[in-house]
Structures are given as C-alpha cells and as structure tokens.
Design a protein around this motif. Structure first.
Motif, PDB file in Angstrom:
ATOM      1  N   ARG A   9      -2.025   5.620  -2.681  1.00  0.00           N
ATOM      2  CA  ARG A   9      -0.589   5.021  -2.135  1.00  0.00           C
ATOM      3  C   ARG A   9      -0.188   5.425  -0.751  1.00  0.00           C
ATOM      4  NH1 ARG A   9       2.084   8.050  -6.174  1.00  0.00           N
ATOM      5  NH2 ARG A   9       1.333   6.794  -8.194  1.00  0.00           N
ATOM      6  N   LEU A  12      -2.509   3.214   1.252  1.00  0.00           N
ATOM      7  CA  LEU A  12      -1.795   1.833   1.364  1.00  0.00           C
ATOM      8  C   LEU A  12      -0.688   1.438   2.171  1.00  0.00           C
ATOM      9  CD1 LEU A  12      -2.312  -1.076   0.225  1.00  0.00           C
ATOM     10  CD2 LEU A  12      -0.729  -0.475  -1.788  1.00  0.00           C
ATOM     11  N   LYS A  13       0.228   2.470   2.091  1.00  0.00           N
ATOM     12  CA  LYS A  13       1.391   2.359   3.100  1.00  0.00           C
ATOM     13  C   LYS A  13       1.075   2.204   4.322  1.00  0.00           C
ATOM     14  CE  LYS A  13       4.354   5.138   0.485  1.00  0.00           C
ATOM     15  NZ  LYS A  13       5.318   6.083   0.180  1.00  0.00           N
ATOM     16  N   TRP A  15      -1.669   1.633   5.745  1.00  0.00           N
ATOM     17  CA  TRP A  15      -2.530   0.533   5.900  1.00  0.00           C
ATOM     18  C   TRP A  15      -1.745  -0.581   6.469  1.00  0.00           C
ATOM     19  CZ3 TRP A  15      -6.092  -2.483   2.322  1.00  0.00           C
ATOM     20  CH2 TRP A  15      -6.731  -3.097   2.979  1.00  0.00           C
ATOM     21  N   MET A  16      -0.865  -0.797   5.449  1.00  0.00           N
ATOM     22  CA  MET A  16       0.132  -2.045   5.559  1.00  0.00           C
ATOM     23  C   MET A  16       0.984  -1.876   6.804  1.00  0.00           C
ATOM     24  SD  MET A  16      -0.154  -4.473   3.437  1.00  0.00           S
ATOM     25  CE  MET A  16      -1.799  -4.347   2.329  1.00  0.00           C
ATOM     26  N   TRP A  17       1.376  -0.826   7.028  1.00  0.00           N
ATOM     27  CA  TRP A  17       2.261  -0.418   8.207  1.00  0.00           C
ATOM     28  C   TRP A  17       1.715  -0.912   9.303  1.00  0.00           C
ATOM     29  CZ3 TRP A  17       3.249   3.598  11.730  1.00  0.00           C
ATOM     30  CH2 TRP A  17       4.506   3.771  12.507  1.00  0.00           C
ATOM     31  N   ILE A  19      -0.996  -2.459   9.896  1.00  0.00           N
ATOM     32  CA  ILE A  19      -1.483  -4.100  10.008  1.00  0.00           C
ATOM     33  C   ILE A  19      -0.037  -4.851  10.407  1.00  0.00           C
ATOM     34  CG2 ILE A  19      -1.750  -6.207   8.691  1.00  0.00           C
ATOM     35  CD1 ILE A  19      -3.755  -4.950   6.943  1.00  0.00           C
ATOM     36  N   ARG A  20       0.900  -4.467   9.877  1.00  0.00           N
ATOM     37  CA  ARG A  20       2.069  -5.104  10.460  1.00  0.00           C
ATOM     38  C   ARG A  20       2.410  -4.908  11.763  1.00  0.00           C
ATOM     39  NH1 ARG A  20       6.352  -3.197   7.340  1.00  0.00           N
ATOM     40  NH2 ARG A  20       5.766  -4.624   5.625  1.00  0.00           N
ATOM     41  N   ALA A  37      -8.374  -6.032  13.142  1.00  0.00           N
ATOM     42  CA  ALA A  37      -7.229  -5.263  12.921  1.00  0.00           C
ATOM     43  C   ALA A  37      -7.017  -4.709  11.530  1.00  0.00           C
ATOM     44  CB  ALA A  37      -5.922  -6.287  13.050  1.00  0.00           C
ATOM     45  N   ILE A  38      -7.480  -5.527  10.550  1.00  0.00           N
ATOM     46  CA  ILE A  38      -7.302  -4.824   9.149  1.00  0.00           C
ATOM     47  C   ILE A  38      -8.319  -3.595   9.109  1.00  0.00           C
ATOM     48  CG2 ILE A  38      -8.411  -5.149   6.989  1.00  0.00           C
ATOM     49  CD1 ILE A  38      -7.264  -8.057   7.026  1.00  0.00           C
ATOM     50  N   LYS A  39      -9.540  -3.578   9.733  1.00  0.00           N
ATOM     51  CA  LYS A  39     -10.514  -2.385   9.754  1.00  0.00           C
ATOM     52  C   LYS A  39      -9.970  -1.648  10.374  1.00  0.00           C
ATOM     53  CE  LYS A  39     -14.495  -0.957   8.677  1.00  0.00           C
ATOM     54  NZ  LYS A  39     -14.840   0.309   9.603  1.00  0.00           N
ATOM     55  N   GLN A 166     -10.200   4.240  -0.696  1.00  0.00           N
ATOM     56  CA  GLN A 166      -9.804   3.128   0.087  1.00  0.00           C
ATOM     57  C   GLN A 166     -10.682   1.840  -0.319  1.00  0.00           C
ATOM     58  OE1 GLN A 166     -11.947   3.382   3.775  1.00  0.00           O
ATOM     59  NE2 GLN A 166     -10.621   2.156   4.898  1.00  0.00           N
ATOM     60  N   VAL A 169      -8.258   0.925  -3.441  1.00  0.00           N
ATOM     61  CA  VAL A 169      -6.858  -0.066  -2.735  1.00  0.00           C
ATOM     62  C   VAL A 169      -7.387  -1.390  -2.486  1.00  0.00           C
ATOM     63  CG1 VAL A 169      -5.406  -0.073  -0.890  1.00  0.00           C
ATOM     64  CG2 VAL A 169      -5.649   2.144  -2.184  1.00  0.00           C
TER      65      VAL A 169
END
Lengths: 185, 443
Positions: A9, A12-13, A15-17, A19-20, A37-39, A166, A169
């Motif tokens: 969790r 994921l949080k 990571w999303m942050w 990416i944003r 960017a994702i990597k 990782q 997820v």
C-alpha cells in the motif's frame, strides 16, 4: 517484520504520488518519457518505503539523483535534497573492512599454495564459484558493490521483498487496467 | 545428564574435540531438546561435574549459569571451558522461561559448543562472543519476521532469535557441503594444533583472524537460511554456490518482471490517464467508496461469465494465447505506436505469470486465480473463439476509457485485503453505483 500488504500500500501511494508530480510538470509525454517517469517513480517509491534504512535504498536514491534530469524530480518527490555525499562514502566502514579482507585474502591465497593437503581442489573450485556469484549478485543489487558478504545477504533479502511487493502492485495495476478496458460500461 | 557428566568426566583429557562433540551429540539425542543446554553446560564444565541441572526450570538454570560464571571467572583462561559456554548461555537466556520451547532440537548447541571451545583458546574470545551475540540479536530482530511472515510479535522475537541462533548453528554444523565440512573439520584440527604449536606454524593467519573469518562465515550462512525461505525452490539446494545461483536468478527475474510491467503500464497510460492523475486529488474516502464499486462490478461480471462459459472454452483460449501468431496482433499495434515485440512478450508474460505467481506461493491471495478466470471469461466473451484477445482490447483502449486512477488503487487494495473484500455488505451497492456514475460523468 514488515507486513507485505502494508508495504504494497505504501509503495502504491508513493508511486502514484510520484507519477502525479512528474506529470504535473510535463503535460504530454511520449511513451519513453512516460516509461521513464513510471520507472523512476517506482524506484523512488520503493526506496522510500525503506526510508533510507537500507543500503540499497540509499544507493537507489543516489543513482536516481545523479542524473541531471531526474535530480530535480527526485528532490521534488522526496521533499528534500538527497545526501550530497556519494554512496561510497557511506560505506567507509565496509570499505575499510573489505580492503583489509582483500589484502588478507591475497595473502591467504598465496599461502594456500603451501598447504595443498588441507584445501582440496573441490573446495577451491567451490570457493571460486561462490566468489563469482557474489560478484554477480553485487552487480544486480543497487549499491551492492560496496557491501561485504554479510550485509550483502541481508540487503538481498530486503531487496527481494521490496521487489516482490512492487511486482505484485504492478500486476494489480495491469489487471485493473485490463478489466477497465474490457468492461467499459 | 548423568551420562553426560560421567562420560565427560572420563574422557576429559583424552578425546579429541570431534569425539567429544560426537559423544555430546549422542547424549543429546537421547535426552531430547532441553538438555541441550544441560549438555552444553555440564560437558563444557567437566571439571565441575557436580552441576546437575534440573530439567525444567529456566530460573534454576539461570541461577546455575550465574554460579558457573562466577566460578569460571575465577579460573585461569586456558582451562576456562565454561566461560565461553556461559556467555553463550547468557546470550540465550535473555528471556529464560521462554527458551523451554517444545521444539525438538536433538543437537541444538553442537556448533556453538564447538565454537566456544575454540574461542576458549583466544585471549579476545569473550569479546568475540559478546560481539557476536550483540550482532546476532540485532540482526535477528530484523530477520525474525521473514521466517514467520509477520507472525512473530516483538515479545516473541527474542525467543525466536535464540532458537534461530541455535538451530542455525546446528544447521551450519550439519550442512552437507563437503568443502564446508572438510574445512571445518580441518580447521578444528588446525585450531587445536595451532593452539598447541602456536609458534611452530609459519605464516598462517593468527587464530583471531580465522576465528573472525569463521564467525563471518557462519553469519552469512545464517542469512542464507532466511533467503532460502524467501526464494522459492531453494529448499532442496544446500551449499552457497547453488543458493546464490538461485538467488541471482530470482532477483533477475523479479527485476525483469518489474521492467515488463512498467513497460506495459506506460503503454496503457495514454494521454487520457495523466490528466486524470493530475486532476483527481487524493481522497481516501473516495477510494473506499470506489473499492466497493469496483468490487461489485468485478464480482458481478465474474459470476456472470463463469456461469456462462464452458470450461473447455477456457482451455482453447489458452491454447490460442500460446499459439496465436504474432502477425495477427502486429497489425493492431502500430496505431498505438508501440513496437510489437515490446508488447507481445509483455502480454504473453502477463498471461502466463499468473499461473507462475500462484506457484510462487505465499503472497498470492485468492483473488488472483479469479483474475485468471476472469481473463479467460472475458476473452471468451469479447473476442469469440478465434481472435487474440488483447489485440482487440488495444483497439478499444484509445477511444474510450473509464479509467480512474483511484480504481487501480482500489483494485489493488482488493488484492491486498481479501478478507475485507469478501465480507461485503450489499446495502452499499446502490450508493456505490451512483458514485461510479458520478465519476464517469466527471471524465
């Protein structure tokens, strides 16, 4: 030790942050940029779940911030400047030990010729194999070149756990995307 | 216990170390787990045969330990057999009552006995023992959860630390790699010889060095035991080289998987997604609502499709997945701007690894098999028996997507908390469907 779900969790949080944050800077990115960017965000997220307690996470962050393009993003994401000193400096304890140990190993190896009976050829070969493999493992692990045997194994342990989290997820993400695509209702 | 002291009293000065160890092993096998400590204690304190330890009470044992320590310190160093042993005992007795675990440990402290025995000969041995104990405690605190998968609590960790220490020591003593045994045995001899002929041997590293070397090696092998539990398929492999090989392969495969998935996700996340990433704020509340929506959606679909689809069709679809030629999909990919070789292996890997992942075990929740089923059923429904599923899904992807960033998280949370997902109240469905519609309107 760490609950795997909480690790996932957290990852994921973050990571999303990440990416944003990245996408807030650049609106339209090509595929490669997106991939990068994702990597990058994934790496940083993974490393920050460890909160710099482990060597590999520090090395990962250091590597990420070495590249000029990523540096800004890294700082932005992590909210602080990464430690200015290089990874090598942080391993002063270990490097000293390894230097001594390498000297001692050459010393021992030279001397091993003198006692052929105690060390059989098989054990010598086995030792060589192990050395080769530890070198390979060190190349795989971020920041692994500067670790000695004991910490190498610990770090590998930790790294494997984080990688597993990782991967899971990401797999969730992909299956979710598949579901959404196939079920656009 | 009687036997223990008796034999040791008899053979105190005559046996070599190996024979002593073997005798101790025999005794301990007879007596079961607990007298491992008794055996350690009484055998190593052979001058003090009067120590008959009671079999049960840890407190009494602790007292005896204290007595032995007091006695041992008064003795001069070369013949202080108990000091090293008692330091090891003091380490393990950090929580005495809990040590009486009903775990059969036929030879729990053989290697520790052996080690202490060699440590006795060194002037810096107590330091080594304590240093080792500290390090072990520290490291084991980190590592405990790996074995138990989060079951062990903080209160329980010292117990498992000590038992792990002992069991690992036992295992390192009994490991099957010939080189290790040979080197250990030969070093046993060497140690003994070195002690006696300490000046005669030219050039060999001093004992403290080889001792440190051995300590380090044993630490490494302890960690390897943990890794064995973590890496699947490592149970049968003993020996450092093979296990390192497995570990390397596993790390490489994990990294490759991450890479593949990153690629896939980046291909999924077209420009439609990123604006959503930016616009939707991080509302945890909203996520929880969405979890339920997604779950509802998912389960309905799944149940519908599973009921409708013939299992045989699933297999045929799988065959198609494997055998379907790449040219069929390649035609679709250029519209998306991806190279075909990039995404096809990705997709194949996505289909196949779910089965692999299940076999990797341990971390897969029950939702994942239903993922596989869902994929099959979706394929059966959407594309019919001939076409390759994902090519069609790719063409559909760009024009419309009801993708919501939070949906991913929720679906992932589904995987994470299977229990929460399964116990799902139905009265929330209506509210959720509204929420879902609302979100769609946002996009």
């Amino acid at each position: 030790m760490r609950n795997i779900n909480s690790v996932k969790r957290e990852f994921l949080k973050k990571w999303m942050w990440g990416i944003r944050k990245y996408s807030s800077q650049k609106k339209n990115m090509s595929l490669l940029e997106r991939k990068k960017a994702i990597k990058l965000s994934a790496d940083l997220a993974m490393a920050s779940t460890r909160n710099k307690t482990t060597r590999w996470s520090k090395a990962l962050i250091a590597n990420a911030s070495k590249d000029g393009n990523n540096k800004v993003h890294t700082e932005h994401v992590l909210g602080s400047s990464p430690p200015p000193r290089r990874v090598r400096k942080s391993s002063t304890n270990y490097s000293h030990g390894t230097r001594i140990r390498s000297c001692r190993n050459t010393w021992r190896r030279n001397r091993a010729v003198h006692r052929p009976k105690d060390r059989s050829v098989a054990s010598f070969i086995a030792k060589k194999l192990v050395q080769k493999r530890t070198r390979r493992l060190k190349s795989l692990l971020p920041g692994g070149e500067f670790m000695d045997g004991v910490s190498l194994v610990e770090e590998t342990l930790d790294y494997i756990q984080s990688l597993k989290a990782q991967v899971e997820v990401m797999r969730c993400l992909v299956t979710a995307s598949e579901l959404m695509i196939l079920n656009p209702s | 216990m009687m036997h223990c002291a008796y034999t040791n009293g008899n053979m105190a000065g005559d046996m070599t170390v190996l024979e002593r160890q073997r005798a101790r092993m025999k005794l301990q096998e007879e007596q079961g787990y607990f007298p491992g400590f008794n055996g350690l204690f009484s055998s190593s304190l052979h001058p003090q045969d009067s120590f008959m330890l009671p079999a049960d009470s840890g407190c009494a044992l602790g007292e005896v330990v204290a007595q032995a320590q007091a006695q041992a310190r008064s003795m001069n160093k070369p013949s202080v057999p108990g000091f090293g042993a008692s330091s090891s005992i003091s380490r393990t007795f950090s929580c005495p009552p809990a040590l009486v675990d009903p775990e059969p440990e036929p030879r729990p402290t053989d290697s520790s006995i052996g080690k202490e025995r060699f440590k006795k000969r060194k002037p810096d041995k107590p330091h080594n023992a304590k240093f080792l104990s500290e390090n072990d405690m520290k490291h084991k605190r980190i590592k405990v959860g790996v074995d138990d998968d989060g079951e062990s609590k903080i209160t329980g960790s010292p117990n498992s630390i000590t038992t792990n220490t002992n069991s690992n020591r036992r295992e390192t003593c009994a490991d099957t790699s010939n080189s290790k045994q040979n080197s250990k045995a030969s070093e046993v001899q060497n140690q003994k010889l070195d002690y006696i002929h300490v000046r005669a041997r030219r050039g060999q590293a001093t004992d403290s060095h080889s001792l440190a070397e051995r300590v380090r090696r044993e630490k490494i092998s302890e960690r390897m035991k943990y890794l064995q539990d973590l890496v699947p398929g490592c149970n049968k492999i003993t020996g450092k080289a093979g296990m390192l090989d497995e570990i390397i392969n596993y790390v490489q495969s994990l990294q490759r998987q991450v890479e593949v998935r990153v690629r896939c996700i980046s291909s999924f996340s077209s420009t439609l997604i990123y604006p959503k990433f930016m616009s939707t704020p991080f509302h945890l509340r909203g996520y929880q609502i969405l979890i339920m929506y997604i779950y509802d959606h998912y389960m309905q679909f799944l149940s519908m499709k599973l009921a409708a689809v013939n299992p045989r069709l699933d297999f045929s679809i799988d065959d198609l997945f494997e055998k379907e030629g790449f040219p069929a999909c390649a035609a679709n990919f250029p519209n998306i701007g991806m190279s075909s070789d990039m995404s096809n292996p990705a997709y194949l890997q996505f289909n196949l690894p779910p089965q692999q992942m299940v076999s990797y075990g341990g971390l897969d929740t029950g939702i994942n098999p239903s993922d596989i089923d869902l994929k099959r059923t979706m394929s059966a429904h959407v594309s019919g028996p001939e076409t390759y599923l994902h090519s069609s899904c790719f063409t559909q992807m760009l024009p419309s997507s009801t993708w919501e960033e939070s949906d991913f998280q929720n679906l992932c949370n589904l995987d994470f908390d299977q229990v929460r997902a399964t116990s799902f109240p139905s009265h929330l469905f209506s509210g959720l469907v509204e929420a879902g519609n609302h979100l769609k309107m946002e996009m």
